[in-house]
Motif scaffolding. Structure first.
Motif, mmCIF file in Angstrom:
data_model
loop_
_atom_site.group_PDB
_atom_site.id
_atom_site.type_symbol
_atom_site.label_atom_id
_atom_site.label_comp_id
_atom_site.label_asym_id
_atom_site.label_seq_id
_atom_site.Cartn_x
_atom_site.Cartn_y
_atom_site.Cartn_z
ATOM 1 N N GLY A 19 0.807 -1.211 0.000
ATOM 2 C CA GLY A 19 0.000 0.000 0.000
ATOM 3 C C GLY A 19 0.839 1.258 0.000
ATOM 4 O O GLY A 19 0.506 2.254 -0.666
ATOM 5 N N GLN A 20 1.932 1.245 0.734
ATOM 6 C CA GLN A 20 2.802 2.413 0.811
ATOM 7 C C GLN A 20 3.498 2.671 -0.519
ATOM 8 O O GLN A 20 3.842 3.811 -0.830
ATOM 9 C CB GLN A 20 3.826 2.217 1.927
ATOM 10 C CG GLN A 20 3.197 2.275 3.319
ATOM 11 C CD GLN A 20 4.094 1.719 4.404
ATOM 12 O OE1 GLN A 20 5.241 1.365 4.145
ATOM 13 N NE2 GLN A 20 3.589 1.621 5.615
ATOM 14 N N VAL A 21 3.659 1.613 -1.325
ATOM 15 C CA VAL A 21 4.303 1.769 -2.632
ATOM 16 C C VAL A 21 3.308 2.264 -3.675
ATOM 17 O O VAL A 21 3.602 3.183 -4.450
ATOM 18 C CB VAL A 21 4.924 0.427 -3.096
ATOM 19 C CG1 VAL A 21 5.394 0.518 -4.551
ATOM 20 C CG2 VAL A 21 6.087 0.044 -2.194
ATOM 21 N N VAL A 22 2.116 1.684 -3.713
ATOM 22 C CA VAL A 22 1.187 1.992 -4.805
ATOM 23 C C VAL A 22 0.327 3.223 -4.538
ATOM 24 O O VAL A 22 -0.237 3.795 -5.477
ATOM 25 C CB VAL A 22 0.273 0.788 -5.122
ATOM 26 C CG1 VAL A 22 1.098 -0.426 -5.510
ATOM 27 C CG2 VAL A 22 -0.647 0.454 -3.954
ATOM 28 N N ASN A 167 3.199 1.945 -12.243
ATOM 29 C CA ASN A 167 4.216 0.952 -12.592
ATOM 30 C C ASN A 167 5.617 1.452 -12.243
ATOM 31 O O ASN A 167 6.450 0.708 -11.720
ATOM 32 C CB ASN A 167 4.132 0.612 -14.080
ATOM 33 C CG ASN A 167 2.876 -0.154 -14.445
ATOM 34 O OD1 ASN A 167 2.226 -0.748 -13.581
ATOM 35 N ND2 ASN A 167 2.525 -0.158 -15.726
ATOM 36 N N ARG A 168 5.863 2.721 -12.528
ATOM 37 C CA ARG A 168 7.189 3.283 -12.236
ATOM 38 C C ARG A 168 7.413 3.393 -10.735
ATOM 39 O O ARG A 168 8.550 3.221 -10.260
ATOM 40 C CB ARG A 168 7.333 4.652 -12.901
ATOM 41 C CG ARG A 168 7.369 4.590 -14.415
ATOM 42 C CD ARG A 168 7.694 5.921 -15.055
ATOM 43 N NE ARG A 168 7.679 5.829 -16.507
ATOM 44 C CZ ARG A 168 8.132 6.766 -17.325
ATOM 45 N NH1 ARG A 168 8.654 7.889 -16.824
ATOM 46 N NH2 ARG A 168 8.083 6.617 -18.621
ATOM 47 N N SER A 172 10.616 1.531 -9.026
ATOM 48 C CA SER A 172 11.652 2.314 -8.337
ATOM 49 C C SER A 172 11.628 2.122 -6.824
ATOM 50 O O SER A 172 12.419 2.744 -6.113
ATOM 51 C CB SER A 172 11.479 3.802 -8.658
ATOM 52 O OG SER A 172 10.234 4.272 -8.171
ATOM 53 N N SER A 173 10.737 1.263 -6.331
ATOM 54 C CA SER A 173 10.630 1.038 -4.891
ATOM 55 C C SER A 173 11.771 0.168 -4.380
ATOM 56 O O SER A 173 12.576 -0.356 -5.162
ATOM 57 C CB SER A 173 9.292 0.373 -4.564
ATOM 58 O OG SER A 173 9.279 -0.979 -5.003
ATOM 59 N N LYS A 180 8.373 -7.040 -6.479
ATOM 60 C CA LYS A 180 7.958 -6.082 -7.506
ATOM 61 C C LYS A 180 7.150 -6.767 -8.595
ATOM 62 O O LYS A 180 6.092 -6.266 -9.011
ATOM 63 C CB LYS A 180 9.191 -5.415 -8.123
ATOM 64 C CG LYS A 180 9.892 -4.415 -7.236
ATOM 65 C CD LYS A 180 11.097 -3.817 -7.949
ATOM 66 C CE LYS A 180 11.840 -2.835 -7.050
ATOM 67 N NZ LYS A 180 13.026 -2.260 -7.720
ATOM 68 N N SER A 181 7.622 -7.912 -9.050
ATOM 69 C CA SER A 181 6.921 -8.650 -10.101
ATOM 70 C C SER A 181 5.536 -9.071 -9.645
ATOM 71 O O SER A 181 4.555 -8.943 -10.390
ATOM 72 C CB SER A 181 7.746 -9.877 -10.506
ATOM 73 O OG SER A 181 7.055 -10.642 -11.481
ATOM 74 N N SER A 182 5.448 -9.557 -8.408
ATOM 75 C CA SER A 182 4.162 -9.987 -7.858
ATOM 76 C C SER A 182 3.189 -8.824 -7.748
ATOM 77 O O SER A 182 2.003 -8.956 -8.096
ATOM 78 C CB SER A 182 4.385 -10.625 -6.485
ATOM 79 O OG SER A 182 3.153 -10.978 -5.885
ATOM 80 N N LEU A 183 3.679 -7.674 -7.301
ATOM 81 C CA LEU A 183 2.815 -6.513 -7.131
ATOM 82 C C LEU A 183 2.364 -5.963 -8.477
ATOM 83 O O LEU A 183 1.199 -5.575 -8.641
ATOM 84 C CB LEU A 183 3.541 -5.434 -6.332
ATOM 85 C CG LEU A 183 2.741 -4.170 -5.999
ATOM 86 C CD1 LEU A 183 1.412 -4.512 -5.335
ATOM 87 C CD2 LEU A 183 3.559 -3.254 -5.104
ATOM 88 N N LEU A 184 3.245 -5.950 -9.461
ATOM 89 C CA LEU A 184 2.864 -5.488 -10.795
ATOM 90 C C LEU A 184 1.793 -6.386 -11.399
ATOM 91 O O LEU A 184 0.842 -5.906 -12.030
ATOM 92 C CB LEU A 184 4.090 -5.439 -11.706
ATOM 93 C CG LEU A 184 5.082 -4.304 -11.433
ATOM 94 C CD1 LEU A 184 6.367 -4.509 -12.224
ATOM 95 C CD2 LEU A 184 4.467 -2.950 -11.784
ATOM 96 N N ASP A 185 1.920 -7.699 -11.190
ATOM 97 C CA ASP A 185 0.904 -8.641 -11.676
ATOM 98 C C ASP A 185 -0.429 -8.405 -10.972
ATOM 99 O O ASP A 185 -1.495 -8.444 -11.609
ATOM 100 C CB ASP A 185 1.355 -10.083 -11.445
ATOM 101 C CG ASP A 185 2.473 -10.516 -12.375
ATOM 102 O OD1 ASP A 185 2.686 -9.829 -13.391
ATOM 103 O OD2 ASP A 185 3.131 -11.531 -12.077
#
Length: 234
Positions: A19-22, A167-168, A172-173, A180-185
């Protein structure tokens, strides 16, 4: 409707970090919510947290309103388990009560001075279920009580620039490559499969449930937060 299968124990462990990333302004949202509540509510307010998830907001609200009583409810037991650990660690056991299930599953025994529902409504799919959830929340709020509601509104497909920003942000996190891959999916799946409510629909749900026209107090891309009061005499 939303599915608790989307909130597995593995996801629950990483939910706050994701959540803090997205959500740009993640901490600001919770801080502003708690600050606003501390302004409009009595010190000993009874507060209902709907879709409490991992309980991130509980500590923030308790810090601003240390004499308040909080009841948090969520249908995903894996998420509530994380919230229980957070409550114990913060020493808030006497101030916070946590329940697994939906609002209709429990007799909460009272109406509340305020309800908080952050990042929940867009997970509920369908206009009917969303309207029913807002009405169920309203039924638990006192006349002239408050609602602080935040959700994604609009369409990611209509804002490809926002998708690229998200996505960026992930790329960049400080997450590791696998995370990262899991969260992007996960984001791609949500942006494809979830039909978000429009702001007009949210305002309609609130009006039909007896709430005054809401005031926006936070926005980050498609994620918006509003504050409203329930009409007197309802």
């Amino acid at each position: 409707m939303s599915s608790t299968s989307n909130f597995s124990r593995e996801r629950a462990k990483h939910y706050d970090q994701q959540g803090q990333v997205v959500l740009a302004g993640h901490e600001a949202l919770y801080s502003l919510t708690a600050d606003l509540m501390s302004v409009v509510l009595p010190e000993s307010a009874n507060i209902l947290v709907v879709g409490v998830g991992t309980g991130y907001e509980l500590g923030v609200i308790a810090d601003r309103l240390p004499s308040s009583n909080l009841v948090g409810i969520d249908p995903a037991e894996s998420m509530v388990d994380v919230a229980r650990g957070r409550v114990r660690e913060a020493g808030l056991d006497s101030q916070v009560e946590l329940k697994v299930g939906h609002l209709g599953d429990h007799d909460l025994g009272r109406r509340f001075d305020a309800a908080v529902m952050l990042g929940v409504l867009h997970h509920v799919q369908g206009e009917g279920p969303r309207k029913a959830l807002v009405q169920a929340v309203a039924d638990h709020v006192k006349p002239s009580g408050h609602l602080l509601l935040a959700c994604q509104c609009g369409s990611w497909a209509e804002h490809p620039e926002f998708v690229e920003v998200m996505n960026r942000s992930v790329s960049s996190s400080e997450l590791d490559v696998e995370a990262k891959s899991s969260l992007l999916d996960l984001m791609k799946s949500a942006q494809t499969d979830m039909i978000l409510p429009s702001e007009k629909q949210v305002f309609g749900f609130l009006s039909e449930a007896g709430f005054c026209p809401p005031q926006r107090y936070f926005q980050s891309l498609l994620f918006t937060a509003w504050w409203s009061r329930r009409e007197t005499g309802v």
